[in-house]
Design a protein around this motif. Structure first.
Motif, PDB file in Angstrom:
ATOM      1  N   ASP A 324      36.167  32.153  69.485  1.00  0.00           N
ATOM      2  CA  ASP A 324      35.303  31.482  70.466  1.00  0.00           C
ATOM      3  C   ASP A 324      34.007  31.001  69.820  1.00  0.00           C
ATOM      4  OD1 ASP A 324      37.089  31.687  72.496  1.00  0.00           O
ATOM      5  OD2 ASP A 324      36.246  33.551  73.329  1.00  0.00           O
ATOM      6  N   LYS A 327      34.885  28.043  67.546  1.00  0.00           N
ATOM      7  CA  LYS A 327      35.245  26.823  68.286  1.00  0.00           C
ATOM      8  C   LYS A 327      34.004  26.102  68.778  1.00  0.00           C
ATOM      9  CE  LYS A 327      39.648  27.450  70.679  1.00  0.00           C
ATOM     10  NZ  LYS A 327      40.056  27.896  72.020  1.00  0.00           N
ATOM     11  N   ASN A 328      33.011  26.899  69.219  1.00  0.00           N
ATOM     12  CA  ASN A 328      31.796  26.304  69.773  1.00  0.00           C
ATOM     13  C   ASN A 328      30.713  26.057  68.738  1.00  0.00           C
ATOM     14  OD1 ASN A 328      32.708  26.223  72.482  1.00  0.00           O
ATOM     15  ND2 ASN A 328      32.474  28.451  72.560  1.00  0.00           N
ATOM     16  N   SER A 329      31.026  26.277  67.483  1.00  0.00           N
ATOM     17  CA  SER A 329      29.997  26.143  66.457  1.00  0.00           C
ATOM     18  C   SER A 329      29.771  24.667  66.125  1.00  0.00           C
ATOM     19  CB  SER A 329      30.404  26.904  65.196  1.00  0.00           C
ATOM     20  OG  SER A 329      31.496  26.246  64.577  1.00  0.00           O
ATOM     21  N   LYS A 330      28.573  24.389  65.637  1.00  0.00           N
ATOM     22  CA  LYS A 330      28.213  23.012  65.268  1.00  0.00           C
ATOM     23  C   LYS A 330      29.178  22.417  64.245  1.00  0.00           C
ATOM     24  CE  LYS A 330      23.367  21.958  65.886  1.00  0.00           C
ATOM     25  NZ  LYS A 330      22.117  22.378  65.256  1.00  0.00           N
ATOM     26  N   ASN A 332      32.135  23.021  63.602  1.00  0.00           N
ATOM     27  CA  ASN A 332      33.473  22.785  64.143  1.00  0.00           C
ATOM     28  C   ASN A 332      33.464  21.546  65.034  1.00  0.00           C
ATOM     29  OD1 ASN A 332      36.159  24.091  64.004  1.00  0.00           O
ATOM     30  ND2 ASN A 332      35.992  23.996  66.244  1.00  0.00           N
ATOM     31  N   LYS A 333      32.427  21.456  65.889  1.00  0.00           N
ATOM     32  CA  LYS A 333      32.358  20.316  66.805  1.00  0.00           C
ATOM     33  C   LYS A 333      32.165  19.015  66.023  1.00  0.00           C
ATOM     34  CE  LYS A 333      30.841  22.570  71.023  1.00  0.00           C
ATOM     35  NZ  LYS A 333      29.641  23.096  71.694  1.00  0.00           N
ATOM     36  N   LYS A 334      31.411  19.112  64.925  1.00  0.00           N
ATOM     37  CA  LYS A 334      31.176  17.894  64.136  1.00  0.00           C
ATOM     38  C   LYS A 334      32.249  17.692  63.074  1.00  0.00           C
ATOM     39  CE  LYS A 334      26.230  17.502  64.732  1.00  0.00           C
ATOM     40  NZ  LYS A 334      24.897  17.712  64.139  1.00  0.00           N
ATOM     41  N   LYS A 335      33.290  18.513  63.138  1.00  0.00           N
ATOM     42  CA  LYS A 335      34.418  18.449  62.193  1.00  0.00           C
ATOM     43  C   LYS A 335      33.962  18.558  60.737  1.00  0.00           C
ATOM     44  CE  LYS A 335      37.650  15.989  65.216  1.00  0.00           C
ATOM     45  NZ  LYS A 335      37.722  16.993  66.238  1.00  0.00           N
ATOM     46  N   LYS A 336      33.010  19.453  60.515  1.00  0.00           N
ATOM     47  CA  LYS A 336      32.511  19.665  59.156  1.00  0.00           C
ATOM     48  C   LYS A 336      33.375  20.666  58.383  1.00  0.00           C
ATOM     49  CE  LYS A 336      28.744  17.126  58.688  1.00  0.00           C
ATOM     50  NZ  LYS A 336      27.582  17.268  59.575  1.00  0.00           N
ATOM     51  N   VAL A 340      39.593  22.566  60.960  1.00  0.00           N
ATOM     52  CA  VAL A 340      38.937  22.655  62.260  1.00  0.00           C
ATOM     53  C   VAL A 340      39.625  23.752  63.074  1.00  0.00           C
ATOM     54  CG1 VAL A 340      38.405  21.389  64.379  1.00  0.00           C
ATOM     55  CG2 VAL A 340      38.297  20.231  62.168  1.00  0.00           C
ATOM     56  N   GLU A 342      41.045  25.165  66.152  1.00  0.00           N
ATOM     57  CA  GLU A 342      41.476  24.596  67.424  1.00  0.00           C
ATOM     58  C   GLU A 342      42.072  25.642  68.346  1.00  0.00           C
ATOM     59  OE1 GLU A 342      42.228  19.891  66.687  1.00  0.00           O
ATOM     60  OE2 GLU A 342      43.424  21.349  65.608  1.00  0.00           O
TER      61      GLU A 342
END
Ligand code: ATP
Ligand code: MN
Length: 477
Positions: A324, A327-330, A332-336, A340, A342
């Motif tokens: 969790d 998933k909510n980390s920066k 991950n959200k920015k696909k760095k 990723v 999922e």
């Protein structure tokens, strides 16, 4: 005159007037000042030569790397950089080192260069400090378990079971590789091999340690393990040392408590016993850090990092909670992330572990209750039938330092898992017997010794914390 080692001499100099010391020359300046080191401490002893009254032939042999025996008076030093020195009365060249050929010079060599000179690198300040810390750490480990009444068991290095599943194995065989006997199926006939079966070098002593825990209660192993994994990383060796405690009547929480207490004990032990070597390495790292751009510098020094681990609680979270967070980390959200995050169930990559430890928590983390699918067959199944009682300890800068679990003690569940994974049950008959006769809830973990030494010394490559590293394409010395 008694030969005094430098550690003893520098510890209580007031006890000595004239002394004999023996060691190797680190540097020789101005035909006058020898920096001598004998391997007992990271400090050198300055020995002042009266060059006007010393034979020219001897002076010419005082080169970096030469072995000397020196006697003289111990006095307070007038020069800066040291508090004591020896006024040399007699000097004997024990072993010469030709400066045209001796490869270790009084300058900073790269660790890569020194790996190629692994037979001589113990003569450098950094490696001797690392190896002394390694030695004290291994003693601390025995002290910890012995004080708690654990029995040290020596599990076999050659193993006949290939069900351990912790990694690729090295085969042990005396068959002629050019002309091995072939069985009726056209396969190599290991019945004709030394042990009458296929054997390998062990990847872990755990399964055997479990058998002894089910009789002695609390046991530990501390020995070499081998993995033929072709991962050329700075965290993996093909031959490394592992500490594996195994405890009967012990559940996962107790296992986590023990592992945390254990790591803290070992690190605290070296803070007390290796203060000079640690200060030396701390300083060395601080100098390296200064050369880096400001935004790439590590926020903590070596001593600070060790103290932080010793005096702070490890964060404990379940795999599900970790997913969790990720998933909510920066990143991950920015696909760095390269991978990723999922869905629940994926194995964590080291970039994810690093994010949790270095960015999110900024502390060692114990992750537990992993999906059964990504963990070994022997880990205890939870009620949810999806997760197992596994735990990994993740360390800043290191990644996984401990892998452990509560073991499956219920025979039906274990047999089902073995069948599901297609593991050969015949190989494990003795392991299954443990669950048939007087089975107990039991737990254990494995700590990779070199990863602990890496953390404790601030070194960055695992090849530099073991005397002779074994890695793909490399088994020199
Ligand atoms: P990793 O994911 O880092 O490869 P692992 O999951 O294979 O580790 P385990 O099988 O749980 O590791 O082994 C227990 C411990 O042994 C690890 O936590 C780590 O400290 C150490 N270890 C594992 N493989 C190696 C290796 N090749 N070289 C040095 N230490 C290792
Ligand atoms: Mn591995």
């Amino acid at each position: 005159m008694r030969h005094i080692r430098l550690a003893e001499l520098l510890d209580q100099p007031e006890k000595f007037e004239t002394v004999t010391v023996k060691g190797w020359v680190r540097t020789f300046r101005a035909n006058r000042f020898i920096a001598l080191n004998d391997g007992s401490t990271s400090e050198n002893l300055q020995c002042v030569v009266d060059f006007e009254n010393t034979d020219e032939k001897i002076l010419r042999k005082i080169n970096t790397g030469a072995a000397l025996e020196i006697s003289g008076k111990l006095v307070e030093s007038a020069g800066k950089g040291q508090s004591l020195e020896i006024v040399v009365a007699t000097i004997q060249i024990v072993g010469e080192a030709d400066p045209d050929f001796y490869p270790i010079q009084p300058k900073k060599h790269s660790f890569e260069f020194l790996r190629e000179k692994a037979h001589l690198r113990a003569r450098t300040a950094t490696f001797s400090a690392v190896m002394r810390i390694r030695s004290v750490l291994s003693f601390a480990i025995h002290q910890f378990f012995q004080d708690k009444g654990f029995c040290y068991v020596h599990t076999p290095i050659i193993t006949g079971s290939n069900a351990e599943g912790a990694g690729e194995m090295f085969r042990v065989s005396v068959l002629d590789p050019k002309n091995p006997p072939i069985d009726t199926d056209g396969k190599v006939d290991f019945k004709q091999d030394f042990f009458g079966k296929e054997t390998n070098l062990t990847v872990s002593g755990q399964l055997e340690a479990e058998t002894y825990a089910q009789g002695l209660g609390n046991v530990y192993t501390f020995g070499p393990t081998f993995r033929a994994e072709n991962s050329n990383t700075s965290r993996h060796l093909a031959e490394f040392w592992m500490i594996e405690p195994e405890m009967a009547f012990c559940e996962l929480e107790d296992n986590m408590d023990l592992s945390e207490e254990f790591i803290k004990y070992a690190l605290k032990y070296i803070l007390e016993k290796c203060d000079k070597d640690l200060s030396f390495l701390d300083q060395r790292l601080a100098n390296d850090e200064k050369k880096k751009p400001k935004n790439q510098r590590s926020p903590m020094g070596l001593l600070e990092k060790i103290n932080f681990v010793v005096y702070n609680e490890f964060k404990r979270i379940t795999y599900t909670e970790a997913i969790d967070i990720l998933k909510n980390s920066k990143p991950n959200k920015k696909k760095k992330f390269d991978y990723v995050v999922e869905e629940w169930g994926a194995d964590l990559q080291s970039e994810h572990e690093r994010y949790l430890v270095e960015k999110h928590f900024d502390a060692p983390v114990i992750l537990y209750d992993y999906p059964a699918k990504i963990k070994a067959f022997y880990m205890r199944m939870n009620e949810d039938q999806k997760t197992v009682r596994a735990m990994d300890i993740l360390f800043p800068g290191i990644g996984e330092i401990v892998g452990g679990s509560q073991r499956e003690e219920r025979i039906e569940v274990l047999e089902r898992r073995i069948a599901e994974l297609g593991i050969d049950k015949e190989d494990l008959w003795w392991y299954l017997d443990l669950r048939r006769f007087g089975s107990t809830p039991h737990s254990g973990f494995g700590l990779g010794f070199e990863r602990l030494v890496l953390f404790a010394t601030g070194m960055s490559n695992i090849r530099d914390v073991i005397p002779f590293p074994r890695t793909p394409q490399n088994a020199s010395f």
